[in-house]
Design an enzyme around this catalytic site. Sequence first.
Site, PDB file in Angstrom:
ATOM      1  N   ALA A  65      36.719  35.671  45.000  1.00  0.00           N
ATOM      2  CA  ALA A  65      36.604  34.990  46.288  1.00  0.00           C
ATOM      3  C   ALA A  65      35.233  34.345  46.440  1.00  0.00           C
ATOM      4  O   ALA A  65      34.244  34.775  45.834  1.00  0.00           O
ATOM      5  CB  ALA A  65      36.844  35.981  47.423  1.00  0.00           C
ATOM      6  N   GLY A 108      39.504  38.251  43.611  1.00  0.00           N
ATOM      7  CA  GLY A 108      40.630  37.419  44.031  1.00  0.00           C
ATOM      8  C   GLY A 108      41.253  36.656  42.878  1.00  0.00           C
ATOM      9  O   GLY A 108      42.450  36.372  42.884  1.00  0.00           O
ATOM     10  N   GLU A 111      43.626  39.002  41.407  1.00  0.00           N
ATOM     11  CA  GLU A 111      44.807  39.089  42.264  1.00  0.00           C
ATOM     12  C   GLU A 111      45.701  37.870  42.084  1.00  0.00           C
ATOM     13  O   GLU A 111      46.938  37.984  42.067  1.00  0.00           O
ATOM     14  CB  GLU A 111      44.379  39.244  43.722  1.00  0.00           C
ATOM     15  CG  GLU A 111      43.779  40.615  44.001  1.00  0.00           C
ATOM     16  CD  GLU A 111      43.252  40.773  45.411  1.00  0.00           C
ATOM     17  OE1 GLU A 111      43.668  41.713  46.102  1.00  0.00           O
ATOM     18  OE2 GLU A 111      42.397  39.956  45.820  1.00  0.00           O
ATOM     19  N   GLU A 131      35.086  44.388  43.992  1.00  0.00           N
ATOM     20  CA  GLU A 131      34.923  44.416  45.446  1.00  0.00           C
ATOM     21  C   GLU A 131      34.169  45.649  45.929  1.00  0.00           C
ATOM     22  O   GLU A 131      33.407  45.585  46.902  1.00  0.00           O
ATOM     23  CB  GLU A 131      36.291  44.347  46.133  1.00  0.00           C
ATOM     24  CG  GLU A 131      36.959  42.977  46.105  1.00  0.00           C
ATOM     25  CD  GLU A 131      37.815  42.765  44.870  1.00  0.00           C
ATOM     26  OE1 GLU A 131      38.660  41.855  44.882  1.00  0.00           O
ATOM     27  OE2 GLU A 131      37.640  43.521  43.889  1.00  0.00           O
TER      28      GLU A 131
END
Length: 257
Positions: A65, A108, A111, A131
Amino acid sequence: MAFEFIETSKQSTIGLIELNRPKQYNALNRTMVREIVEALESFDRDEDIRVIVLSGRGNAFSAGADIDEMAYDDTVKLELLNQFADWDRISLIKKPIIGAVQGFVFGGGFELALSCDMLIAAEGTEFSFPEVTLGVMPGAGGTQRLTKLVGRTKALEWIWTGNRIKAKEALQYGVINKIVQREVLMEETLKIASSISNQPPLAIRLIKESVSKAVDYSLYEGMQYERKNFYLLFSSEDQKEGMQAFVEKRKPQFKGR
């Protein structure tokens, strides 16, 4: 469609989506995620496209992210933004999504990779959920999809430590399908995509649905769902064509009907 952070193209019956923020290691901001989802949905509606390939430009698939965008967010803002609404739309894509990943596949980005149906990784690719080192945790399905792939204890190890997982270990635990040399990553991915695109589209679609249900359903429920789809395919022109071609000893011509 014109996009700011991704590039799209078509190669025969394959739709290509390339993350295009190489200087930021393809860090995912909200606009970029929305563009990825819009491109996926566009290809999903396109009758000429049978398989979608997702890749990243530069030295990373995606490093995660865009932290600069999120650093000062708060709970209320994230709730009002409905932060993961676009992510939820990925699971509704009917056509096969194959990820071609290299370099960093973090946070991310990991993911997003786990949202693909298959993953082909270049040698040297590393996966991670870092994270926890930022005081947070995966929020776009990472804890759920990884656990279903590798099991509870290994998922906890990877997510708790934030350690980098090399491609060989990812292959060992079924996170990826294949490791190839970096210079032939797209070539090998497109070979697999092309092979799948030659199969009957309706059967491919219902196979994806049935396998996805197997993850969440009991064995009995999953078998009932599979059986329904098996019967359903006998109403398709492709089933008639496929079996007739077998009897006549010729190559079938599937049309997705």
